[in-house]
Design an enzyme around this catalytic site. Structure first.
Site, PDB file in Angstrom:
ATOM      1  N   ALA A 241       0.808  -1.225   0.000  1.00  0.00           N
ATOM      2  CA  ALA A 241       0.000   0.000   0.000  1.00  0.00           C
ATOM      3  C   ALA A 241       0.836   1.267   0.000  1.00  0.00           C
ATOM      4  O   ALA A 241       0.306   2.353  -0.235  1.00  0.00           O
ATOM      5  CB  ALA A 241      -0.943   0.002   1.209  1.00  0.00           C
TER       6      ALA A 241
ATOM      7  N   VAL B 163       0.034   2.235  -6.857  1.00  0.00           N
ATOM      8  CA  VAL B 163      -1.204   1.508  -7.152  1.00  0.00           C
ATOM      9  C   VAL B 163      -1.932   1.146  -5.862  1.00  0.00           C
ATOM     10  O   VAL B 163      -3.145   1.362  -5.725  1.00  0.00           O
ATOM     11  CB  VAL B 163      -0.929   0.241  -7.986  1.00  0.00           C
ATOM     12  CG1 VAL B 163      -2.220  -0.566  -8.168  1.00  0.00           C
ATOM     13  CG2 VAL B 163      -0.355   0.609  -9.347  1.00  0.00           C
TER      14      VAL B 163
ATOM     15  N   HIS C  78      -2.838 -10.025 -19.385  1.00  0.00           N
ATOM     16  CA  HIS C  78      -2.533  -8.607 -19.181  1.00  0.00           C
ATOM     17  C   HIS C  78      -1.083  -8.389 -19.601  1.00  0.00           C
ATOM     18  O   HIS C  78      -0.169  -8.398 -18.806  1.00  0.00           O
ATOM     19  CB  HIS C  78      -2.730  -8.229 -17.718  1.00  0.00           C
ATOM     20  CG  HIS C  78      -2.490  -6.782 -17.443  1.00  0.00           C
ATOM     21  ND1 HIS C  78      -3.187  -5.785 -18.072  1.00  0.00           N
ATOM     22  CD2 HIS C  78      -1.629  -6.161 -16.605  1.00  0.00           C
ATOM     23  CE1 HIS C  78      -2.770  -4.610 -17.632  1.00  0.00           C
ATOM     24  NE2 HIS C  78      -1.823  -4.823 -16.734  1.00  0.00           N
TER      25      HIS C  78
END
Length: 318
Positions: free
Chosen positions: A12, A16, A179
């Site tokens: 965190a 992102v 992705h």
């Protein structure tokens, strides 16, 4: 609100992860938002900043920096954004072993402290890291999900708007596959206010949109010197919202395929319904032979990376 409205974000302190946490807190999606990061001072500073923003927004979300992994206990969702970022000229594949080690360490702690949680993987190379999280956790496949197609679809949506010059907010674009370089944008399943995009753009324009979508992440890396974070963070928060609210909405996500699309044992991005149990249903689109060929190339590219790990006995199997 879900019965367990606690969300933990590992990594965190990064861009992102911060955007995921901020989005979840500002929307009041979870009562507790836990920030896990090796840089505890940074996590504490971000938690303080977000709590003050939440106070301004008058949301009930409380953001806390974790002292250790015991603080993730009771989480409904654990988001993994921890990992080394892409640098200019670096492919997602270059990150393979370094980020596999990070994801493995995180998952070990998730299994220990939040064994009933749903894991959302954001670390690149995305589909392979989703596989790593699956293997290392032993969780059922519906509870380990990779964030992919929501972001790629959003990028395609933006590039469609750039071509059209109208329809902002009404464009729905579909991207399946991995992705990465082998994602499969699907103009046939993309619309503007219900009108097929194939009726509004020429084949040449559509091809330009497809190429721009595939290069969307690399373009941002080139311009900023680091990976995108606003769009990936928001895309992840959308997944968290669907799970916590048990919305059953359809989003493209990376999930383990076991026969769907003719694929066995490889995660890849496909439309799924997201709800309180994670992936609740896989939607099989009717693909043209060319689309199916492109999708298979995407699957093969993920399998190649998984094979690299398995050939090194990364998962400890004989």
């Amino acid at each position: 609100m879900a019965k367990s409205s606690k969300v933990s974000i590992v990594g965190a302190g990064g861009n992102v992860g911060s955007i995921v946490a901020y989005s979840v807190a500002m929307q009041g999606l979870a009562h507790e938002v836990i920030l896990v990061d090796r840089d505890k001072d940074r996590a504490q500073g971000k938690a303080l900043d977000m709590n003050q923003a939440a106070a301004a927004m008058r949301t009930h979300s409380i953001v806390r920096a974790a002292n250790d992994y015991t603080d993730i206990e009771g989480s409904k969702v654990v988001v993994i954004t921890a990992g080394f970022p892409r640098k200019p000229g670096m492919s997602r594949d270059d990150l393979l072993f370094a980020n596999a080690d990070i994801v493995s360490e995180v998952v070990e702690n998730v299994v220990k402290h939040a064994p009933d949680s749903i894991i959302i993987v954001v670390t690149n190379p995305l589909d392979t890291m989703t596989y790593v999280a699956l293997k290392k956790s032993g969780f059922p496949k519906n509870r380990v999900i990779g964030m992919a197609g929501i972001l790629d679809g959003a990028r395609m949506t933006h590039f469609i708007y750039e071509k059209l010059g109208f329809g902002a907010g009404q464009i729905r674009a579909t991207v399946i596959g991995g992705h990465g370089d082998y994602m499969v944008p699907l103009p046939r399943y993309s619309t503007v206010a219900g009108i097929p995009i194939t009726d509004l753009l020429t084949p040449q324009e559509l091809q330009e949109v497809v190429e721009a979508t595939k290069n969307g992440g690399a373009q941002i890396v080139k311009l900023m010197g680091t990976s995108a974070y606003f769009a990936p963070g928001k895309a992840t928060a959308i997944m968290v919202e669907a799970i916590l609210q048990d919305s059953k909405k359809i989003y493209p996500c990376s999930t383990l395929l076991e026969g769907e699309y003719g694929v066995h044992g490889i995660p890849n991005g496909v439309p799924v319904t997201l709800g309180a149990n994670g992936v609740e249903e896989i939607i099989e689109l009717q693909l043209t032979p060319r689309e199916r060929e492109e999708f298979q190339r995407s699957v093969d590219s993920v399998k190649e990376l998984i094979d690299v790990l398995e050939n090194q006995n990364y998962f400890g199997e004989k």
